[in-house]
Write an enzyme that holds these catalytic residues in place. Structure first.
Site, PDB file in Angstrom:
ATOM      1  N   ASP A  66       1.018  -1.203  -0.244  1.00  0.00           N
ATOM      2  CA  ASP A  66      -0.393   0.067  -0.050  1.00  0.00           C
ATOM      3  C   ASP A  66       1.189   1.711  -0.223  1.00  0.00           C
ATOM      4  O   ASP A  66       2.340   1.161   0.685  1.00  0.00           O
ATOM      5  CB  ASP A  66      -0.875  -0.048   1.165  1.00  0.00           C
ATOM      6  CG  ASP A  66      -0.465  -0.760   2.695  1.00  0.00           C
ATOM      7  OD1 ASP A  66       1.199  -0.866   2.719  1.00  0.00           O
ATOM      8  OD2 ASP A  66      -1.195  -0.584   3.454  1.00  0.00           O
ATOM      9  N   ASN A 128      -7.339  -2.723  14.657  1.00  0.00           N
ATOM     10  CA  ASN A 128      -8.717  -3.979  14.150  1.00  0.00           C
ATOM     11  C   ASN A 128      -8.793  -4.291  13.013  1.00  0.00           C
ATOM     12  O   ASN A 128     -10.608  -4.329  11.959  1.00  0.00           O
ATOM     13  CB  ASN A 128      -9.590  -2.090  13.255  1.00  0.00           C
ATOM     14  CG  ASN A 128      -8.989  -1.907  11.672  1.00  0.00           C
ATOM     15  OD1 ASN A 128      -7.861  -2.054  11.713  1.00  0.00           O
ATOM     16  ND2 ASN A 128      -8.945  -0.673  11.618  1.00  0.00           N
ATOM     17  N   HIS A 130      -7.221  -4.465  10.220  1.00  0.00           N
ATOM     18  CA  HIS A 130      -7.029  -4.553   8.408  1.00  0.00           C
ATOM     19  C   HIS A 130      -5.594  -5.302   7.905  1.00  0.00           C
ATOM     20  O   HIS A 130      -5.118  -5.681   9.358  1.00  0.00           O
ATOM     21  CB  HIS A 130      -7.262  -3.277   8.220  1.00  0.00           C
ATOM     22  CG  HIS A 130      -5.805  -2.082   8.498  1.00  0.00           C
ATOM     23  ND1 HIS A 130      -6.365  -1.311   9.603  1.00  0.00           N
ATOM     24  CD2 HIS A 130      -5.375  -2.168   8.559  1.00  0.00           C
ATOM     25  CE1 HIS A 130      -4.519  -0.433   9.702  1.00  0.00           C
ATOM     26  NE2 HIS A 130      -3.739  -1.442   8.948  1.00  0.00           N
ATOM     27  N   GLU A 135      -9.730  -1.626   4.983  1.00  0.00           N
ATOM     28  CA  GLU A 135     -10.144  -1.374   5.903  1.00  0.00           C
ATOM     29  C   GLU A 135     -11.468  -2.704   6.576  1.00  0.00           C
ATOM     30  O   GLU A 135     -11.935  -2.765   5.708  1.00  0.00           O
ATOM     31  CB  GLU A 135     -10.576   0.305   6.680  1.00  0.00           C
ATOM     32  CG  GLU A 135      -9.413   0.791   7.081  1.00  0.00           C
ATOM     33  CD  GLU A 135      -8.723   0.829   7.276  1.00  0.00           C
ATOM     34  OE1 GLU A 135      -8.593  -0.083   8.619  1.00  0.00           O
ATOM     35  OE2 GLU A 135      -8.188   1.946   7.403  1.00  0.00           O
TER      36      GLU A 135
HETATM   37  C1  GLP Z   1      -0.136  -0.048   7.977  1.00  0.00           C
HETATM   38  C2  GLP Z   1       0.022  -0.625   7.215  1.00  0.00           C
HETATM   39  C3  GLP Z   1      -0.362  -2.180   7.517  1.00  0.00           C
HETATM   40  C4  GLP Z   1       0.089  -2.371   8.840  1.00  0.00           C
HETATM   41  C5  GLP Z   1      -0.533  -1.691   9.991  1.00  0.00           C
HETATM   42  C6  GLP Z   1       0.342  -2.769  11.049  1.00  0.00           C
HETATM   43  O1  GLP Z   1      -1.818   0.655   8.504  1.00  0.00           O
HETATM   44  N1  GLP Z   1      -0.974  -0.238   6.613  1.00  0.00           N
HETATM   45  O2  GLP Z   1       0.352  -3.111   6.341  1.00  0.00           O
HETATM   46  O3  GLP Z   1      -0.211  -3.806   8.661  1.00  0.00           O
HETATM   47  O4  GLP Z   1      -0.096  -0.902   9.289  1.00  0.00           O
HETATM   48  O5  GLP Z   1       1.481  -2.433  11.426  1.00  0.00           O
HETATM   49  P1  GLP Z   1       2.529  -2.328  12.732  1.00  0.00           P
HETATM   50  O6  GLP Z   1       2.595  -3.414  12.268  1.00  0.00           O
HETATM   51  O7  GLP Z   1       2.886  -0.769  12.782  1.00  0.00           O
HETATM   52  O8  GLP Z   1       1.529  -2.406  13.498  1.00  0.00           O
END
Ligand code: GLP
Length: 233
Positions: A66, A128, A130, A135
């Site tokens: 993304d 959440n 995702h 989302e």
């Molecule tokens: C962002 C990314 C996701 C990732 C998520 C969790 O929203 N778009 O791909 O999995 O964060 O992040 P973290 O690993 O910092 O908890």
């Protein structure tokens, strides 16, 4: 699905080993990569291995999940910049072989992924539920697309920005369908704030309210999670 519960340090090592073995077996492997804090330890292990053992990434292609909309790709918090800093610049990867969904043409990513099937996809998970930036409420049938970020995601990601108002409100993301096409998926989750999402993924019903539950039907999924993320299982 396989669930491996261990200390983060050990899981980073195990996940790195999966990538290193794949790249040795298949030098032109297609790797699906994630941003966020969860894969950073794994990326550090890849960098150390590359320095010591010279694992060759010259023919590897990467496909990130993304990117934000509303900031340029060379912004210090863009996912392009993040990946360059934490991984790409430390490996002998050809930057022309690194791919992201296009901010101005999301649909082209689905075509690109069809032509370049992912051998191993690394995933994190949002608090959440995702995955990538799909989302809660995202259709399981959607294609690579523009999305509005959930309030909770904007809050979670505000730690990387000077203020919550600076966090982009939109993103472009690989679709759930595209993620499910990966040959193998490793999902990394650490910490108590991931426990609810992990419990949903492992024990909950498959529902678009928790996008990660689509992974329940993936034939080759491994969760690498620490005790805290596993605390509700
Ligand atoms: C962002 C990314 C996701 C990732 C998520 C969790 O929203 N778009 O791909 O999995 O964060 O992040 P973290 O690993 O910092 O908890």
């Amino acid at each position: 699905m396989e669930v491996v519960i261990n200390k983060k340090e050990i899981l980073d090592e195990l996940a790195a080993k999966e990538i290193i073995e794949l790249v040795k077996r298949k030098p032109n492997a297609n790797l699906g990569l994630a941003t966020g804090s969860s894969p950073v330890g794994l990326y550090e292990k890849l960098i150390t291995d590359h320095k010591v053992n010279k694992t060759n990434y010259k023919f590897v292609k990467t496909f990130n999940l993304d990117e934000y909309i509303g900031i340029p790709i060379d912004h210090e918090q863009s996912y392009h910049t993040f990946m360059y800093k934490v991984l790409f610049k430390h490996l002998n990867i050809n930057l022309k072989n690194t791919n992201f969904p296009k901010q101005d043409d999301p649909k082209s990513y689905t075509v690109l992924l069809k032509n370049n099937p992912i051998d191993l996809q690394i995933l994190g998970i949002g608090s959440n539920g995702h995955i990538a930036f799909n989302e809660p409420g995202t259709s399981f049938d959607s294609t690579t697309q523009y999305v509005d970020l959930a309030e909770s995601t904007i809050k979670d990601n505000s730690r990387f920005f000077d203020s919550i108002d600076d966090v982009p409100k939109k993103a472009v993301t690989m679709s759930l369908k595209d993620i499910m096409m990966a040959e193998k998926i490793i999902l990394l989750a650490f910490g108590k704030n991931k426990a609810e999402a992990i419990n949903q993924l492992v024990n909950g019903e498959k529902t678009e309210d928790c996008p990660a539950t689509i992974l329940q039907t993936h034939p080759n999924l491994t969760l690498f999670i620490d005790e805290d993320a596993a605390s509700l299982l």
